[in-house]
Scaffold this motif. Structure first.
Motif, mmCIF file in Angstrom:
data_model
loop_
_atom_site.group_PDB
_atom_site.id
_atom_site.type_symbol
_atom_site.label_atom_id
_atom_site.label_comp_id
_atom_site.label_asym_id
_atom_site.label_seq_id
_atom_site.Cartn_x
_atom_site.Cartn_y
_atom_site.Cartn_z
ATOM 1 N N SER A 225 0.854 -1.192 0.000
ATOM 2 C CA SER A 225 0.000 0.000 0.000
ATOM 3 C C SER A 225 0.884 1.233 0.000
ATOM 4 O O SER A 225 2.062 1.169 0.353
ATOM 5 C CB SER A 225 -0.943 0.014 1.209
ATOM 6 N N ASP A 227 0.383 5.904 0.092
ATOM 7 C CA ASP A 227 -0.440 7.108 -0.016
ATOM 8 C C ASP A 227 0.037 7.941 -1.196
ATOM 9 O O ASP A 227 1.241 8.008 -1.485
ATOM 10 C CB ASP A 227 -0.330 7.952 1.252
ATOM 11 N N HIS A 232 -5.350 6.604 -0.629
ATOM 12 C CA HIS A 232 -4.611 5.463 -0.100
ATOM 13 C C HIS A 232 -4.862 4.284 -1.041
ATOM 14 O O HIS A 232 -6.005 3.839 -1.212
ATOM 15 C CB HIS A 232 -5.082 5.119 1.314
ATOM 16 N N ILE A 234 -4.256 0.327 -2.076
ATOM 17 C CA ILE A 234 -3.953 -0.980 -1.497
ATOM 18 C C ILE A 234 -3.990 -2.029 -2.605
ATOM 19 O O ILE A 234 -4.969 -2.115 -3.354
ATOM 20 C CB ILE A 234 -4.961 -1.369 -0.406
ATOM 21 N N ASP A 259 -3.622 -1.893 8.243
ATOM 22 C CA ASP A 259 -3.413 -0.865 7.224
ATOM 23 C C ASP A 259 -4.652 0.019 7.081
ATOM 24 O O ASP A 259 -4.549 1.250 7.027
ATOM 25 C CB ASP A 259 -3.079 -1.534 5.888
ATOM 26 N N LEU A 260 -5.822 -0.585 7.056
ATOM 27 C CA LEU A 260 -7.063 0.183 6.942
ATOM 28 C C LEU A 260 -7.328 0.993 8.205
ATOM 29 O O LEU A 260 -7.819 2.125 8.128
ATOM 30 C CB LEU A 260 -8.230 -0.763 6.667
ATOM 31 N N ASN A 263 -5.299 4.147 8.061
ATOM 32 C CA ASN A 263 -5.513 4.979 6.882
ATOM 33 C C ASN A 263 -6.250 6.271 7.235
ATOM 34 O O ASN A 263 -7.335 6.231 7.816
ATOM 35 C CB ASN A 263 -6.311 4.177 5.843
ATOM 36 N N LYS A 264 -5.677 7.404 6.873
ATOM 37 C CA LYS A 264 -6.288 8.704 7.152
ATOM 38 C C LYS A 264 -6.685 9.451 5.878
ATOM 39 O O LYS A 264 -7.157 10.591 5.950
ATOM 40 C CB LYS A 264 -5.317 9.578 7.953
ATOM 41 N N LYS A 265 -6.512 8.830 4.733
ATOM 42 C CA LYS A 265 -6.770 9.515 3.475
ATOM 43 C C LYS A 265 -8.272 9.580 3.162
ATOM 44 O O LYS A 265 -9.058 8.733 3.605
ATOM 45 C CB LYS A 265 -6.022 8.837 2.330
ATOM 46 N N THR A 268 -10.037 5.758 -0.601
ATOM 47 C CA THR A 268 -9.348 4.472 -0.483
ATOM 48 C C THR A 268 -9.676 3.633 -1.715
ATOM 49 O O THR A 268 -10.855 3.392 -2.020
ATOM 50 C CB THR A 268 -9.785 3.716 0.782
#
Length: 419
Positions: A225, A227, A232, A234, A259-260, A263-265, A268
């Motif tokens: 993954s 960014d 994000h 994956i 990973d999820l 995730n802050k994006k 996805t």
């Protein structure tokens, strides 16, 4: 040195290639916005010399260098042919800056290539496809080269089934393919992961030919993954399920959960090779056991992925394997969520699915032979790829690019919007 030069001249005269020749140059992302990875191959080892990349902001002044490392590996063919993959990472790169570079060693250097370090504050433009080879895929390769020269891409992602196959003819098919795509892969990051055609000998070729972001589990290019701007990305290995590799399936699942969670994006996007939903010649559409096992799961040995992806509000899921193009409505647990405008969906309650496996395979499929499913929005039989644009935190778009002409024809404009 004189003997070596004589040997190479004789090889050229015999229409072969000097094996220390630098070839198959391609870029990839490491996951750090200020880095660019370059990978290349030689057919001979480089004893007592160090591979490296030389780079700079002008073509005539490649003053910066980064040392590379080498992996020697044997092809799984009867000859056990050795190849040597060299990898180097350019660091402290400036976003938006044009760089020139060449790779090699004191034995031989490549030609000079160039790339623009991604500026992740700008909209992202990416070509995404699966199932591409030179045989029947040359028109897509030609169009991707032309589009790269026209500066249409920031990123190219190949979602499994490369070259058909990388390991064929003692690996020479893979060599030919990697050299054929060098005119775009040496200029734009080329990201890959495994399809069913990469499984042979424990994913030998995809592990050894490429350099993808490290996942901290296996670090072998099979799932990863990163960014990029608002997104994000994956990439998952659906072949763990199809090959009934339960240990690897469980480790990938645990990695994906973490990973999820981290995730802050805003967006996805998840990719894997085998399709969960699509139309086919069967009444139920894509419903082969080895394809849907990763979706539904089977006891604790093979944890299903669909519920986890939906729980974390994944926006877009892309896959290949079936050799055509099809865009679906948002779907969860086999149920589509339809709205008034299939070309513009706002605040989708589930992931939108796109099958994009028609870049150029050995056995292309046409939707006219398929039983179109209720969840299908658009099915196309042309050769081509998906063009993704992420504009900002609220809007992205996809389209299908027909590669029958090098200029490309856009056949399925679609906008995904969210608050």
């Amino acid at each position: 040195m004189i003997l070596r030069l004589t040997f190479c001249l004789l090889a050229i005269a015999a229409a072969t290639v000097c094996s220390k020749k630098v070839e198959q140059v391609h870029l990839s992302l490491s996951g750090r916005p200020d880095e660019m990875v370059v990978t290349w191959l030689t057919l001979d080892p480089l004893p007592n010399v160090t591979p490296y990349v030389a780079f700079g902001v002008t073509k005539n002044s490649l003053r910066l260098t980064a040392k590379g490392n080498t992996t020697g590996w044997a092809d799984q063919g009867k000859k056990g042919k050795m190849r040597y993959t060299h990898r180097a990472t350019m660091q402290n790169m400036v976003a938006g800056q044009l760089y020139y570079y060449q790779v090699g060693s004191s034995q031989e250097m490549s030609e000079i290539f160039h790339f623009r370090q991604p500026d992740q504050s700008q909209p992202l433009r990416a070509a995404i496809f699966g199932d591409l080879s030179i045989y029947k895929g040359q028109q897509s390769i030609d169009q991707l080269i032309a589009a790269r020269k026209d500066n249409q891409f920031d990123l190219i992602i190949h979602i499994g089934d490369l070259a058909y196959d990388l390991h064929d003819q003692d690996g020479s098919t893979g060599d030919d393919y990697m050299n054929a795509i060098e005119p775009f892969a040496a200029y734009v990051p080329y990201m890959v992961f495994a399809g069913n055609h990469e499984v042979d000998s424990n994913f030998n070729h995809i592990t050894n030919r490429f350099t993808m972001p490290r996942n901290g589990v296996y670090d072998n290019n099979l799932f990863w993954s990163f960014d990029y701007g608002f997104v994000h990305f994956i990439a998952l290995n659906s072949e763990y399920y199809a090959e009934e590799m339960s240990k690897e399936s469980q480790k990938q699942f645990k990695w994906l959960e973490q990973d999820l969670a981290n995730n802050k994006k805003k967006w996805t996007i998840v990719m894997f090779h085998r399709p969960w939903y699509c139309s086919s010649k069967k009444k139920k559409g894509c419903h082969d056991d080895e394809d849907i096992l990763s979706r539904e799961g089977l006891t604790d040995k093979f944890p299903g992925l669909e519920e986890l992806l939906n729980q974390h509000k994944v926006d877009l899921i892309l896959y290949g394997h079936k050799h055509t193009y099809e865009r679906m409505w948002p779907i969860f647990n086999k149920e589509p969520f339809k709205s008034s405008d299939p070309t513009h969906i706002k605040n989708a309650p589930a992931p939108v699915y796109i099958l994009t496996g028609g870049a150029g395979c050995h056995s292309h499929e046409d939707p006219s032979d398929h039983i179109i499913q209720d969840f299908s929005v658009k099915a196309l039989g042309e050769y081509g790829y998906t063009f993704l644009t992420v504009y900002n935190a609220t809007h992205l778009s996809t389209d299908f690019v027909d590669t029958s002409e090098t200029t490309g024809k856009f056949l399925d404009p679609f906008v995904l919007e969210k608050n």
